[in-house]
Design an enzyme around this catalytic site. Sequence first.
Site, mmCIF file in Angstrom:
data_model
loop_
_atom_site.group_PDB
_atom_site.id
_atom_site.type_symbol
_atom_site.label_atom_id
_atom_site.label_comp_id
_atom_site.label_asym_id
_atom_site.label_seq_id
_atom_site.Cartn_x
_atom_site.Cartn_y
_atom_site.Cartn_z
ATOM 1 N N PRO A 9 63.518 -58.450 4.931
ATOM 2 C CA PRO A 9 62.383 -58.608 5.837
ATOM 3 C C PRO A 9 61.983 -57.339 6.576
ATOM 4 O O PRO A 9 62.841 -56.538 6.953
ATOM 5 C CB PRO A 9 62.862 -59.672 6.835
ATOM 6 N N ASN A 10 60.685 -57.195 6.725
ATOM 7 C CA ASN A 10 60.038 -56.111 7.489
ATOM 8 C C ASN A 10 60.089 -54.749 6.802
ATOM 9 O O ASN A 10 59.496 -53.789 7.300
ATOM 10 C CB ASN A 10 60.623 -56.007 8.914
ATOM 11 N N ARG A 17 56.479 -48.738 10.544
ATOM 12 C CA ARG A 17 57.418 -49.425 11.431
ATOM 13 C C ARG A 17 58.416 -48.440 12.043
ATOM 14 O O ARG A 17 59.231 -47.853 11.338
ATOM 15 C CB ARG A 17 58.191 -50.457 10.595
ATOM 16 N N TYR A 22 63.227 -45.475 11.192
ATOM 17 C CA TYR A 22 63.285 -45.765 9.749
ATOM 18 C C TYR A 22 62.645 -44.696 8.869
ATOM 19 O O TYR A 22 62.698 -44.803 7.645
ATOM 20 C CB TYR A 22 62.632 -47.129 9.483
ATOM 21 N N ASN A 73 69.066 -53.967 0.613
ATOM 22 C CA ASN A 73 68.915 -53.754 2.049
ATOM 23 C C ASN A 73 68.486 -55.102 2.624
ATOM 24 O O ASN A 73 67.314 -55.471 2.532
ATOM 25 C CB ASN A 73 67.870 -52.689 2.359
ATOM 26 N N ALA A 76 67.390 -57.374 8.804
ATOM 27 C CA ALA A 76 68.083 -58.073 9.898
ATOM 28 C C ALA A 76 68.988 -59.191 9.398
ATOM 29 O O ALA A 76 69.942 -59.578 10.086
ATOM 30 C CB ALA A 76 67.061 -58.620 10.894
ATOM 31 N N HIS A 79 72.893 -59.118 9.490
ATOM 32 C CA HIS A 79 73.725 -59.393 10.651
ATOM 33 C C HIS A 79 74.089 -60.869 10.828
ATOM 34 O O HIS A 79 74.955 -61.189 11.612
ATOM 35 C CB HIS A 79 73.025 -58.855 11.911
ATOM 36 N N ASP A 86 76.785 -65.593 0.737
ATOM 37 C CA ASP A 86 77.337 -66.540 -0.232
ATOM 38 C C ASP A 86 76.709 -66.365 -1.617
ATOM 39 O O ASP A 86 77.394 -66.517 -2.629
ATOM 40 C CB ASP A 86 77.113 -67.989 0.239
ATOM 41 N N GLU A 97 75.268 -52.218 -0.472
ATOM 42 C CA GLU A 97 74.407 -52.506 0.684
ATOM 43 C C GLU A 97 73.820 -51.187 1.206
ATOM 44 O O GLU A 97 74.527 -50.183 1.274
ATOM 45 C CB GLU A 97 75.272 -53.178 1.758
ATOM 46 N N HIS A 99 71.333 -49.289 4.283
ATOM 47 C CA HIS A 99 70.557 -49.296 5.527
ATOM 48 C C HIS A 99 69.989 -47.907 5.751
ATOM 49 O O HIS A 99 70.715 -46.915 5.627
ATOM 50 C CB HIS A 99 71.428 -49.674 6.730
ATOM 51 N N LEU A 100 68.720 -47.864 6.094
ATOM 52 C CA LEU A 100 68.104 -46.568 6.407
ATOM 53 C C LEU A 100 68.720 -45.982 7.670
ATOM 54 O O LEU A 100 69.050 -44.796 7.737
ATOM 55 C CB LEU A 100 66.589 -46.752 6.629
ATOM 56 N N SER A 101 68.865 -46.849 8.671
ATOM 57 C CA SER A 101 69.361 -46.379 9.966
ATOM 58 C C SER A 101 70.876 -46.504 10.034
ATOM 59 O O SER A 101 71.484 -47.232 9.239
ATOM 60 C CB SER A 101 68.715 -47.205 11.092
ATOM 61 N N ARG A 106 73.495 -48.167 16.778
ATOM 62 C CA ARG A 106 72.363 -48.854 17.409
ATOM 63 C C ARG A 106 72.859 -50.016 18.270
ATOM 64 O O ARG A 106 73.993 -50.010 18.724
ATOM 65 C CB ARG A 106 71.383 -49.297 16.317
ATOM 66 N N ARG A 110 73.759 -55.096 15.759
ATOM 67 C CA ARG A 110 73.625 -54.509 14.416
ATOM 68 C C ARG A 110 74.947 -53.946 13.892
ATOM 69 O O ARG A 110 75.046 -53.529 12.751
ATOM 70 C CB ARG A 110 72.584 -53.377 14.427
HETATM 71 C C1 DQA Z 1 68.000 -52.018 8.485
HETATM 72 C C2 DQA Z 1 68.829 -52.205 9.767
HETATM 73 C C3 DQA Z 1 68.679 -53.617 10.317
HETATM 74 O O1 DQA Z 1 69.431 -53.754 11.507
HETATM 75 C C4 DQA Z 1 67.233 -53.909 10.626
HETATM 76 O O2 DQA Z 1 67.085 -55.230 11.072
HETATM 77 C C5 DQA Z 1 66.327 -53.624 9.480
HETATM 78 C C6 DQA Z 1 66.553 -52.417 8.693
HETATM 79 C C7 DQA Z 1 68.006 -50.551 8.012
HETATM 80 O O3 DQA Z 1 67.630 -50.320 6.861
HETATM 81 O O4 DQA Z 1 68.338 -49.643 8.789
HETATM 82 O O5 DQA Z 1 65.375 -54.342 9.237
HETATM 83 O O6 DQA Z 1 68.568 -52.807 7.462
#
Ligand code: DQA
Length: 147
Positions: A9-10, A17, A22, A73, A76, A79, A86, A97, A99-101, A106, A110
Amino acid sequence: MKILLIHGPNLNLLGKREPGIYGSKDLEEINAQVRLLAEENEAELKIVQSNSEGALVDAIQDAARWADGILINPGAYSHYSYAIRDALSAVGLPAVEVHLSNIFAREEFRHLSVISPVVEGTVAGLGWRSYTCAMEGLIGILRERGK
Ligand code: DQA
């Protein structure tokens, strides 16, 4: 070698964003970098982005029919989504897995990923390069396993 790249998501909003967190590359630019790596390594790559948990679970389940590995990725959902965890666990494909950040630097919520225990490894905090590092890692793992 067949790989599924999943964006949660997002992540469709990347570029606009919170670029301070990011980065300024949009999702298509990141996908292009990963595609390049796939081509260089003669890997087949399918890319899915969804904002909904069920669609992500469906994509993971579907991967069991055709993919050798998963790059994910979960956004959110990382978390708190036991459903995604599952699904990964159920299909049993090697997954990495992304994550950009740097989620550990943070907000406290997270710091925990419920996904991390069911993947081979996690790459976080390198911006768009998290994806290319994770892709290189996954390709290496799959090669070692004869894919
Ligand atoms: C994320 C980190 C998550 O905490 C956040 O909700 C995201 C992006 C990252 O790529 O850093 O949507 O997965």
